[in-house]
Scaffold this motif. Structure first.
Motif, short mmCIF file in Angstrom:
data_model
loop_
_atom_site.label_atom_id
_atom_site.label_comp_id
_atom_site.label_asym_id
_atom_site.label_seq_id
_atom_site.Cartn_x
_atom_site.Cartn_y
_atom_site.Cartn_z
N GLY A 229 50.85 39.43 34.75
CA GLY A 229 51.13 38.83 33.44
C GLY A 229 50.10 37.77 33.08
N ILE A 230 49.76 36.93 34.03
CA ILE A 230 48.73 35.91 33.80
C ILE A 230 47.40 36.60 33.47
N GLN A 231 47.06 37.64 34.21
CA GLN A 231 45.79 38.35 33.96
C GLN A 231 45.77 38.99 32.57
N ARG A 232 46.90 39.49 32.11
CA ARG A 232 46.94 40.08 30.76
C ARG A 232 46.62 39.03 29.71
N VAL A 233 47.20 37.85 29.85
CA VAL A 233 46.92 36.76 28.91
C VAL A 233 45.45 36.35 28.99
N LEU A 234 44.94 36.23 30.21
CA LEU A 234 43.54 35.85 30.38
C LEU A 234 42.60 36.90 29.81
N LYS A 235 42.96 38.17 29.94
CA LYS A 235 42.13 39.25 29.39
C LYS A 235 42.16 39.21 27.86
N SER B 41 39.56 35.90 37.59
CA SER B 41 40.78 35.43 36.93
C SER B 41 40.73 33.91 36.77
N TRP B 42 40.31 33.23 37.83
CA TRP B 42 40.28 31.76 37.78
C TRP B 42 39.15 31.24 36.89
N LYS B 43 38.07 31.99 36.74
CA LYS B 43 37.04 31.57 35.78
C LYS B 43 37.63 31.58 34.38
N ALA B 44 38.37 32.63 34.04
CA ALA B 44 39.00 32.71 32.73
C ALA B 44 40.02 31.58 32.58
N MET B 45 40.80 31.31 33.62
CA MET B 45 41.77 30.21 33.57
C MET B 45 41.04 28.88 33.39
N GLY C 36 38.58 35.95 28.06
CA GLY C 36 37.38 36.63 28.55
C GLY C 36 37.47 37.23 29.94
N TYR C 37 38.68 37.38 30.47
CA TYR C 37 38.81 38.03 31.78
C TYR C 37 38.50 39.51 31.60
N LYS C 38 37.57 40.03 32.41
CA LYS C 38 37.15 41.42 32.28
C LYS C 38 37.54 42.27 33.49
N GLY C 39 38.21 41.69 34.45
CA GLY C 39 38.56 42.41 35.66
C GLY C 39 39.80 43.28 35.48
N ILE D 134 32.47 26.19 35.66
CA ILE D 134 33.35 27.36 35.59
C ILE D 134 32.91 28.28 36.72
N ASP D 135 33.55 28.13 37.88
CA ASP D 135 33.11 28.86 39.08
C ASP D 135 34.20 29.71 39.71
N GLY D 136 35.42 29.64 39.19
CA GLY D 136 36.50 30.46 39.73
C GLY D 136 37.09 29.93 41.02
#
Length: 151
Positions: free
Chosen positions: A64-70, A87-91, A74-77, A105-107
């Motif tokens: 769910g978090i990844q969907r929001v980040l995508k 994921s953490w770079k996007a966060m 800018g999450y592309k994974g 921004i290093d994740g």
């Protein structure tokens, strides 16, 4: 990679390097020069460290978090339920924009990332702890609440 598998792999690689270094430390120059070159015990490509830190979320919550980040950051994974570096770079991009994260921004989920996350969790998710950069049980519980209510 599961944490215990990664730990075993790193311990094995360290042991191999230590044994190899110890074997060569006692060798004379003539002996070392005459010995055939040994193949490395492990390819450097065989070990891939991927930092995954779900901060207590289960796979579905992390997805769910990844969907929001995508969608928004800018999450592309892959949506795989593993909050890794991308994921953490996007966060961190989100935390930079709204919650005072001002480092690279290093994740990496370091104390500055956690502090910014704690500020957000305090405002919206019932986190009552200190803004201390430690992802303890209260931070993890609030992050879980966030994942279940906003993601």
């Amino acid at each position: 990679m599961r944490p215990n598998l990664m730990a075993r792999t790193l311990v094995a690689a360290t042991a191999v390097a230590g044994i190899a270094a110890g074997s060569l430390a006692g060798a004379t120059a003539g002996f070392a020069a005459s010995a055939p070159a040994a193949k490395p015990a492990m390819s450097t490509q065989a070990v891939s460290v991927q930092a995954v830190n779900n901060l207590g979320l289960n796979t579905n919550e992390a997805k769910g978090i990844q969907r929001v980040l995508k969608r928004d950051w800018g999450y592309k994974g892959a949506i795989d339920g593993r909050l890794g570096t991308e994921s953490w770079k996007a966060m961190q991009r989100y935390l930079h924009k709204y919650w005072g994260y001002n480092k690279k921004i290093d994740g990496v989920v370091g104390s500055d990332t956690v502090k910014a996350l704690q500020r957000m969790l305090k405002k919206y998710c019932g986190y009552k702890g200190k803004i201390d950069g430690i992802a303890g049980k209260d931070t993890r519980a609030a992050f879980k609440w966030f994942a279940n209510h906003y993601a």
